[in-house]
Enzyme design. Structure first.
Site, short mmCIF file in Angstrom:
data_model
loop_
_atom_site.label_atom_id
_atom_site.label_comp_id
_atom_site.label_asym_id
_atom_site.label_seq_id
_atom_site.Cartn_x
_atom_site.Cartn_y
_atom_site.Cartn_z
CG ASP A 141 -1.85 -1.20 1.24
OD1 ASP A 141 -2.22 -1.69 0.16
OD2 ASP A 141 -2.15 -1.68 2.35
CD GLN A 145 0.78 -8.72 -2.36
OE1 GLN A 145 1.53 -9.43 -2.97
NE2 GLN A 145 -0.46 -8.52 -2.75
CE LYS A 151 2.96 -2.47 -4.43
NZ LYS A 151 2.62 -2.09 -3.04
N GLY A 159 -4.47 -4.42 -3.89
CA GLY A 159 -5.46 -3.38 -4.21
C GLY A 159 -4.65 -2.19 -4.65
CG HIS A 160 -1.94 -2.38 -7.33
ND1 HIS A 160 -1.53 -3.36 -8.19
CD2 HIS A 160 -1.21 -2.55 -6.21
CE1 HIS A 160 -0.60 -4.10 -7.60
NE2 HIS A 160 -0.39 -3.63 -6.40
#
Ligand code: GTP
Ligand code: IMP
Ligand code: MG
Length: 408
Positions: A13, A203, A16, A40-41
């Protein structure tokens, strides 16, 4: 011809998604090489927020997207993501598939761990990688070409409670058949023709299955060199690594966190930084920048080719004095080795303090450049650069595409 890897240097988080979205326009192909739908991007364009899970965060550009064999794919959630983002994507034949069994196992294992639960995203990631090692996980090619996949041994081992039905197999075949392919071969061909490739890590280094804070980690390797395995692309051809780190630290789920902040200040930072999981919505734990941990993460990610993007500078304004851990006090002795945070000893951060950063109009900083950024922020960033002996390329000052300032 250029190939670059974006990786997270903390517990995920770091931002990225935003970095990949911005870089993507300069590359021909964008490739995921680890993890799965646990990621979750987030990308924010014109106040519209998009969150990508297994698709590369370059989905808003008309680029060729790839999902390498190091990724575990849940066909059901991939179908959902594709229905919202009609993109040109290839999924490697050898990607492992997350079936209802792995999702069931993920939940069951967490229940059994009780108070020692890892706090997984519940997406079946750990069991999928484990089942691949056990050689019972179906792959894309097994489903698409009907190689047959005998799950009866798993049923004998753990009983019922989950099911891989014909409906699931039909759905998976429908989703995967049109997009299955040989990713290493395609990447090699793009590279040989002079094309450029951007690899997107999910990650962060401290969640790496081998080098992270095990067992409170994810189940794949998250470091840049995993591109070699996870995308089948030669590591020797990687030109640069872009390491992304927040100017403070967050972590979702359980596990060691030496610089964690308790109480009101962490709530203020969580709310200002929107620190809630992009995949699960859980509040993220918040702490001060940990330079000991960051130095360790840098050492694992091709330090000779690494440049940093530091994110969320805007969250640090108006907070009062800032801190960064420069060492640990471990049972009365000073240490600057992150491994000490993993040995189960009592670890107390040794902090350096920095002057408060005043509120600022980031629009004018973006126009005027780094030299007009608040001097307190420049001093903080200079300190980070000197401590890590790695160049900072850019500082991100807001969630929107384009909200960043280059350092040179
Ligand atoms: P994982 O692969 O899940 O580890 O995620 P990620 O590194 O792509 O980060 P994620 O999108 O989950 O979380 C970053 C959050 O910070 C998102 O909500 C972004 O929109 C936001 N963000 C990114 N850069 C900045 C920034 O400079 N300032 C602020 N305020 N928000 C930012
Ligand atoms: P899993 O990957 O779902 O098994 O979760 C294992 C640990 O990694 C948990 O602490 C999760 O919160 C964390 N994790 C997994 N994916 C991400 C991510 O994309 N961002 C941040 N933390 C993550
Ligand atoms: Mg995330």
């Amino acid at each position: 011809m250029k190939s670059s890897v974006v990786v997270g240097l903390q517990w995920g988080d770091e931002g990225k998604g935003k970095v990949v979205d911005q870089l993507a326009q300069r590359y021909d192909a964008i490739v995921r090489f680890n993890g799965g739908g646990n990621a979750g991007h987030t990308v924010v364009v014109s106040n519209e927020k998009k969150v990508f899970h297994v698709l590369p965060s370059a989905a808003l550009w008309k680029k060729k997207l790839y999902i390498g064999a190091g990724v575990v794919v849940d066909p059901e959630s991939l179908a959902q993501e594709l229905s919202q983002n009609p993109v040109n994507v290839m999924v490697d034949y050898r990607c492992g598939l997350i079936t209802p069994l792995e999702k069931w196992l993920d939940k069951r294992l967490e229940e059994l761990r009780g108070a020692g639960a890892i706090g997984t995203t519940g997406r079946g990631i750990g069991p999928a990688y484990a089942d691949r090692m056990l050689r019972v996980l179906p792959r894309v090619l097994d489903v698409v070409y009907g190689n047959g996949h005998d799950l009866s041994i798993m049923r004998m081992l753990i009983g019922d409670g989950w099911d891989v039905t014909n409906e699931w197999l039909d759905m998976s075949r429908r989703v995967l058949s049109p997009i299955a392919g040989d990713v290493p071969e395609s990447l090699s061909s793009i590279y040989e023709k002079g094309g450029s490739i951007l690899f997107e890590g999910a990650q962060g280094a401290l969640l790496d299955i081998t080098y992270g804070t095990y067992p409170y980690v994810t189940s794949s390797n998250t470091v840049a060199s995993y591109v070699g395995v996870g995308a089948g692309f030669p590591v020797s051809k990687i030109d640069e690594v872009i390491g992304v780190a927040k100017l403070y630290v967050t972590r979702v789920g359980a596990g060691p966190f030496p610089t964690e902040i308790a109480g009101g200040l962490s709530e203020k930072m969580r709310s200002k930084g929107g620190e809630y999981g992009s995949t699960t919505g859980r509040p993220r734990r918040v702490g001060w920048l940990d330079l000991v941990a960051l130095k360790y993460a840098v050492s694992l990610n091709e330090p000779g080719k690494l440049r940093l993007v530091l994110t969320k500078a805007d969250v640090l304004t108006g907070l009062g004095d800032l801190k960064a851990a420069v060492a640990y006090n471990v049972d009365g002795k000073e240490s600057s080795n992150f491994i000490d945070a993993m040995l189960g000893k009592s670890v107390k951060p040794v902090y350096e303090s920095f002057d408060p950063i005043p509120e600022v109009d980031w629009g004018s900083v973006m126009k005027g450049g780094w030299d007009v950024a608040p001097r307190q922020l420049r001093k903080f960033v200079d300190f980070v650069q000197d401590y890590l002996k790695v160049e900072v390329a850019e500082v991100s000052v807001g969630p929107q595409r384009g909200m960043n300032v280059e350092l040179r």
